[in-house]
Write a protein that holds these residues in place. Structure first.
Motif, PDB file in Angstrom:
ATOM      1  N   VAL A 191       0.739  -1.140   0.011  1.00  0.00           N
ATOM      2  CA  VAL A 191       0.002  -0.014   0.144  1.00  0.00           C
ATOM      3  C   VAL A 191       1.007   1.141   0.025  1.00  0.00           C
ATOM      4  CG1 VAL A 191      -2.067   1.251   1.396  1.00  0.00           C
ATOM      5  CG2 VAL A 191      -2.015  -1.230   1.215  1.00  0.00           C
ATOM      6  N   GLU A 194       1.222   7.192   1.482  1.00  0.00           N
ATOM      7  CA  GLU A 194      -0.097   8.232   1.617  1.00  0.00           C
ATOM      8  C   GLU A 194      -1.122   7.557   1.942  1.00  0.00           C
ATOM      9  OE1 GLU A 194       1.059   7.933  -2.958  1.00  0.00           O
ATOM     10  OE2 GLU A 194       1.958   7.708  -0.947  1.00  0.00           O
ATOM     11  N   ASP A 195      -1.587   6.327   1.266  1.00  0.00           N
ATOM     12  CA  ASP A 195      -2.830   5.724   1.652  1.00  0.00           C
ATOM     13  C   ASP A 195      -2.826   4.963   2.782  1.00  0.00           C
ATOM     14  OD1 ASP A 195      -3.508   6.150  -0.895  1.00  0.00           O
ATOM     15  OD2 ASP A 195      -3.186   4.120  -1.695  1.00  0.00           O
ATOM     16  N   ALA A 198      -3.415   8.043   5.358  1.00  0.00           N
ATOM     17  CA  ALA A 198      -5.001   8.608   5.153  1.00  0.00           C
ATOM     18  C   ALA A 198      -5.851   7.454   5.926  1.00  0.00           C
ATOM     19  CB  ALA A 198      -5.347   8.602   3.692  1.00  0.00           C
ATOM     20  N   ARG A 199      -5.677   6.387   6.053  1.00  0.00           N
ATOM     21  CA  ARG A 199      -6.330   5.398   6.864  1.00  0.00           C
ATOM     22  C   ARG A 199      -6.371   5.395   8.343  1.00  0.00           C
ATOM     23  NH1 ARG A 199      -6.126  -0.477   4.270  1.00  0.00           N
ATOM     24  NH2 ARG A 199      -7.801  -0.639   5.801  1.00  0.00           N
TER      25      ARG A 199
END
Length: 254
Positions: A191, A194-195, A198-199
């Protein structure tokens, strides 16, 4: 006629058994348990999660999830699935990569839809290790698979939280502190960074021990229709949980 398969060996899954397994590795430090383990993080966790696992979960465990902060959708789903949960104290360690960094949270809770790592801090002045929250957050993201991941922190005081060498930080900042280097060492989590960042708001929640205690104390259940012995069992388990938090908190005040 073929011989029947031997039964699978029973695993050490009880709260007491898991606690004793953990204590067995402490060597000379085991003498610190002579006062019943007062102030010991693992003992407090066992004395709270044990009764909480036996109390009617759709009432008491659900109330604890709803009392926490953050990851609102996942916590509500957990509350609805509380009765179907499987809870393990001090689960077997997980590695972020083969032969690499080891993660061992204080609890693992799974429901049909969710995968939760529980990390608790005792009532004293204990701080999170430098990479600890980064490691546990990435571990739960990876190990949850298709389930909803949640890192649930049970802490003595509201954030910011103490992190060794960094003072007090917000939980999100503490996770971000070493996220990139830990992510680089994590296998099976493809992943983008940045993802992953964001989570965090949807995958991390927290509550204090006093909030947990209040949620259990205030939870309402109608026991008038059950036998007196059943109602008495519920009340005794509830009282044991509430007393455990009071008993351990005296160490912090003293």
């Amino acid at each position: 006629m073929p011989d029947p398969q031997p039964p699978a060996p029973l695993a050490n899954t009880s709260v007491l058994g898991r606690l004793l397994e953990e204590i067995s590795w402490e060597g000379r430090l085991v003498r610190g348990y002579r006062n019943g383990g007062r102030g010991r993080e693992n003992v407090l966790t066992a004395e709270v999660l044990g009764p909480l696992s036996y109390l009617p979960r759709s009432t008491f465990l659900a109330a604890v999830f709803r009392a926490a902060h953050g990851a609102d959708e996942t916590r509500e789903l957990l509350a609805r699935e509380a009765e179907q949960s499987q809870l393990t104290l001090l689960p077997d360690e997980s590695t972020l990569s083969p032969g690499g960094t080891v993660v061992q949270p204080d609890g693992l809770l799974t429901t049909p839809s969710c995968h939760v790592l529980i990390e608790s801090k005792g009532m004293g002045k204990s701080a999170f290790q430098r990479e600890q929250l980064s490691r546990e957050y990435l571990c739960v993201l990876r190990d949850a698979g298709p389930a909803r991941p949640l890192l649930l922190l049970i802490i003595p005081n509201e954030p910011p939280v103490p992190v060794k060498g960094h003072g007090r930080l917000s939980i999100e900042a503490a996770i971000n502190l070493y996220l990139e280097p830990v992510l680089a060492r994590t296998a099976g989590l493809d992943v983008p960074a940045e993802d992953v960042v964001a989570r965090i708001p949807e995958s991390v929640a927290w509550l204090t021990w006093s909030e947990l205690q209040r949620a259990v104390a205030d939870a309402r259940i109608d026991l008038t229709a059950v036998p007196a012995s059943v109602a008495g069992t519920v009340e005794r388990l509830k009282a044991d949980l509430l007393t455990a938090i009071d008993w351990h908190s005296q160490t912090a005040r003293g």
